[in-house]
Enzyme design. Sequence first.
Site, short mmCIF file in Angstrom:
data_model
loop_
_atom_site.label_atom_id
_atom_site.label_comp_id
_atom_site.label_asym_id
_atom_site.label_seq_id
_atom_site.Cartn_x
_atom_site.Cartn_y
_atom_site.Cartn_z
CB SER A 25 -0.90 0.05 1.24
OG SER A 25 -1.78 -1.03 1.25
CG HIS A 56 -2.71 -2.09 -3.34
ND1 HIS A 56 -1.74 -3.05 -3.23
CD2 HIS A 56 -2.98 -1.71 -2.08
CE1 HIS A 56 -1.44 -3.24 -1.96
NE2 HIS A 56 -2.18 -2.44 -1.24
CG HIS A 78 -4.90 -6.92 0.73
ND1 HIS A 78 -4.96 -6.05 -0.33
CD2 HIS A 78 -3.75 -6.65 1.39
CE1 HIS A 78 -3.89 -5.26 -0.30
NE2 HIS A 78 -3.14 -5.60 0.73
CE1 TYR A 80 -8.39 -4.81 2.19
CE2 TYR A 80 -6.47 -5.62 3.39
CZ TYR A 80 -7.04 -4.74 2.49
OH TYR A 80 -6.27 -3.79 1.88
CD GLU A 81 -8.32 -6.30 -2.11
OE1 GLU A 81 -8.64 -5.60 -3.09
OE2 GLU A 81 -7.22 -6.85 -2.01
CB ALA A 108 1.51 -0.30 4.54
CG MET A 206 -4.66 -5.90 7.65
SD MET A 206 -5.95 -4.74 7.18
CE MET A 206 -6.04 -3.72 8.67
CB SER A 207 -0.61 -8.03 2.88
OG SER A 207 0.57 -7.34 3.26
CG ASN A 230 -0.32 2.80 11.18
OD1 ASN A 230 -0.20 2.27 10.06
ND2 ASN A 230 -0.81 2.16 12.22
CG HIS A 242 -6.22 3.30 3.71
ND1 HIS A 242 -5.29 2.29 3.92
CD2 HIS A 242 -6.38 3.40 2.37
CE1 HIS A 242 -4.90 1.81 2.74
NE2 HIS A 242 -5.55 2.47 1.78
N1 HPA Z 1 -2.62 -2.60 11.39
C1 HPA Z 1 -2.80 -3.50 10.42
N2 HPA Z 1 -2.41 -3.30 9.18
C2 HPA Z 1 -1.80 -2.14 8.89
C3 HPA Z 1 -1.57 -1.16 9.85
C4 HPA Z 1 -2.01 -1.40 11.20
O1 HPA Z 1 -1.85 -0.58 12.11
N3 HPA Z 1 -0.94 -0.13 9.22
C5 HPA Z 1 -0.79 -0.50 7.94
N4 HPA Z 1 -1.29 -1.72 7.71
#
Ligand code: HPA
Length: 271
Positions: A25, A56, A78, A80-81, A108, A206-207, A230, A242
């Site tokens: 990302s 993406h 992903h 989650y998609e 990310a 998440m990947s 973050n 995001h």
């Molecule tokens: N949590 C999960 N996935 C992420 C995060 C997070 O804080 N930041 C970027 N991808």
Amino acid sequence: MIRTASQYLEQRIKSKPAIAVVLGSGLGAFAEELADPLEVPYGQIAGWPPSLAVGHAGKLVIGKLGKLDVAVMAGRAHLYEGYTPAQVTHGIRVLASLGVRSIVLTNAAGGINPALERGGLVLISDHINLQGANPLVGPNRDDLGPRFPDMSEAYSKPYRKIAKQVAEELAILVTEGVYAAMLGPSYETPAEIRFLRTIGADVVGMSTVPEVIVANHIGMKVLGISCVTNMAAGITPQKINHEEVLQTGGLVRNTLVRFLKALLPRLEACP
Ligand code: HPA
């Protein structure tokens, strides 16, 4: 489907890539570094799910980095998609079928270890799979790899050593850490982050993990790089969004591009 996809790509490229990069990302800039690029939107490749995540690009770029033939996945699918684990890892198997033997996966991630800072790069030393899924569930593809693949060095130690050396030469700060993979798409709660910290995770995302499992199954060498976009929930009082994740991707893009440009030839030269 894997062979159909790789044969289609073989027809369109002049020489086969031996190394590939997956860009997470907000980290798509490296794809623009390739000379003489062939860009193929995922939708044109058999069985390849188009990435729908914001930030993406959703295309495979095959081109040259100096003398090196490189394949870049700009964007990934992903879980989650709503994609199946098989769909999420299809690209890795297609690249392997093309002849790719080494892969650099970027993502990310949220920083759990309080020593980390937003914008930092973390070489993934190991992972914890909390996605509740494994892409190897089901009948084993004996033609691709073993039923019970070893995962004790899922992220190549020699590759991490090279990455540390290259980072030092370029004065880029990198640390090493454990990546915890969550299903998402909601970010974690502070209680979940305290749990992840307790079980030994340094970053969360998440990947990546499904791809790493499939890459190890098929015998590829893997390097994983998390960009701390973050701090994870509850580590600082700030809420997570995001946009911040994408913004930080923008801040580190030049550093990551510099790092990958120096790194790939050195990984490729590693026996
Ligand atoms: N949590 C999960 N996935 C992420 C995060 C997070 O804080 N930041 C970027 N991808």
